[in-house]
Scaffold this motif. Structure first.
Motif, PDB file in Angstrom:
ATOM      1  N   PHE A 155       0.839  -1.208   0.000  1.00 37.11           N
ATOM      2  CA  PHE A 155       0.000   0.000   0.000  1.00 37.11           C
ATOM      3  C   PHE A 155       0.874   1.257   0.000  1.00 37.11           C
ATOM      4  CE2 PHE A 155      -2.077   3.477   2.159  1.00 37.11           C
ATOM      5  CZ  PHE A 155      -3.252   3.584   1.441  1.00 37.11           C
ATOM      6  N   LYS A 213       2.921   1.654  -3.118  1.00 40.83           N
ATOM      7  CA  LYS A 213       2.089   1.596  -4.336  1.00 40.83           C
ATOM      8  C   LYS A 213       2.672   0.631  -5.342  1.00 40.83           C
ATOM      9  CE  LYS A 213       0.446   6.287  -3.820  1.00 40.83           C
ATOM     10  NZ  LYS A 213       0.414   7.631  -4.271  1.00 40.83           N
ATOM     11  N   LYS A 214       3.046  -0.549  -4.841  1.00 39.35           N
ATOM     12  CA  LYS A 214       3.566  -1.541  -5.790  1.00 39.35           C
ATOM     13  C   LYS A 214       3.230  -2.961  -5.354  1.00 39.35           C
ATOM     14  CE  LYS A 214       8.397  -2.274  -4.633  1.00 39.35           C
ATOM     15  NZ  LYS A 214       9.143  -3.270  -4.677  1.00 39.35           N
ATOM     16  N   PRO A 272      -1.840  -3.829  -5.214  1.00 41.64           N
ATOM     17  CA  PRO A 272      -2.661  -2.633  -4.967  1.00 41.64           C
ATOM     18  C   PRO A 272      -3.826  -2.522  -5.959  1.00 41.64           C
ATOM     19  CG  PRO A 272      -0.325  -2.078  -5.178  1.00 41.64           C
ATOM     20  CD  PRO A 272      -0.480  -3.481  -5.649  1.00 41.64           C
ATOM     21  N   TYR A 275      -5.962   0.371  -7.677  1.00 45.68           N
ATOM     22  CA  TYR A 275      -5.979   1.821  -7.894  1.00 45.68           C
ATOM     23  C   TYR A 275      -7.375   2.268  -8.293  1.00 45.68           C
ATOM     24  CZ  TYR A 275      -0.970   1.148  -8.039  1.00 45.68           C
ATOM     25  OH  TYR A 275       0.313   0.801  -7.716  1.00 45.68           O
ATOM     26  N   ARG A 281      -5.721   6.968  -6.616  1.00 38.31           N
ATOM     27  CA  ARG A 281      -5.164   6.663  -5.296  1.00 38.31           C
ATOM     28  C   ARG A 281      -5.288   5.156  -5.074  1.00 38.31           C
ATOM     29  NH1 ARG A 281      -8.362   5.632  -0.970  1.00 38.31           N
ATOM     30  NH2 ARG A 281     -10.590   5.872  -1.269  1.00 38.31           N
ATOM     31  N   VAL A 282      -4.556   4.672  -4.053  1.00 41.17           N
ATOM     32  CA  VAL A 282      -4.660   3.236  -3.765  1.00 41.17           C
ATOM     33  C   VAL A 282      -5.873   3.035  -2.860  1.00 41.17           C
ATOM     34  CG1 VAL A 282      -3.502   1.154  -2.955  1.00 41.17           C
ATOM     35  CG2 VAL A 282      -2.155   2.987  -3.966  1.00 41.17           C
TER      36      VAL A 282
END
Ligand code: SME
Length: 151
Positions: A80, A83-84, A111, A113, A117-118
């Motif tokens: 989170f 972001k990966k 994640p 998206y 945003r996540v």
């Protein structure tokens, strides 16, 4: 979505067509993942709570799990925060791994998206070391894209 390739993504797209109840859709997605991947012991979601700023447990299949995870903590929190996607062959070698289910040895976290945003993550655990492959990762990333249209 025109570039869907995996069978499981096509199944998810068919299952969620014209459906927009987030809890229902995440619930069936967790069941679909749990049924489609061999040798896994947990599949589900952690959803970011914008008020409390922690990840809350979402719909899942498997044993009772941790209710809240801080961004940056464990595999879920790391995926989170950075972001990966995280593919961890041996969770016992991952600093800060949160052991919700003692059976888990490998973990894949992807994640989701939504609106730049996540929104949260898909979390899949396996009792088998080194269980997950690049193909699994790509497939589950595709599932996250399909899901993002229905949450
Ligand atoms: N092991 C995860 C916590 C969630 S459970 O696997 C369901 C982690 O380290 O983030």
């Amino acid at each position: 979505m025109s570039d869907i390739q995996s069978l499981v993504s096509q199944q998810l797209e068919a299952l969620l067509e014209n459906e927009n109840n987030t809890v229902s859709n995440l619930s069936n997605a967790a069941a679909l993942i749990f049924q489609n991947y061999e040798n896994i012991n947990w599949a589900g979601f952690y959803i970011y709570n914008t008020e409390t700023q922690v990840l809350d447990l979402g719909p899942f299949q498997g044993k009772v799990a941790c209710m809240h995870i801080q961004p940056g903590t464990g595999v879920v929190g790391a995926a989170f925060a950075h972001k990966k996607s995280m593919m961890v062959p041996n969770v016992h070698e991952f600093t800060g791994h949160i052991a919700c289910d003692a059976d888990s040895n490998a973990e894949l976290v992807i994640p989701i998206y939504k609106n730049e945003r996540v929104y949260g993550v898909i979390d899949i655990d396996s009792p088998e070391l080194d269980r997950f492959t690049e193909i699994d990762k790509n497939e589950v990333e595709e599932l996250a894209q399909v899901l993002a249209q229905h949450i």
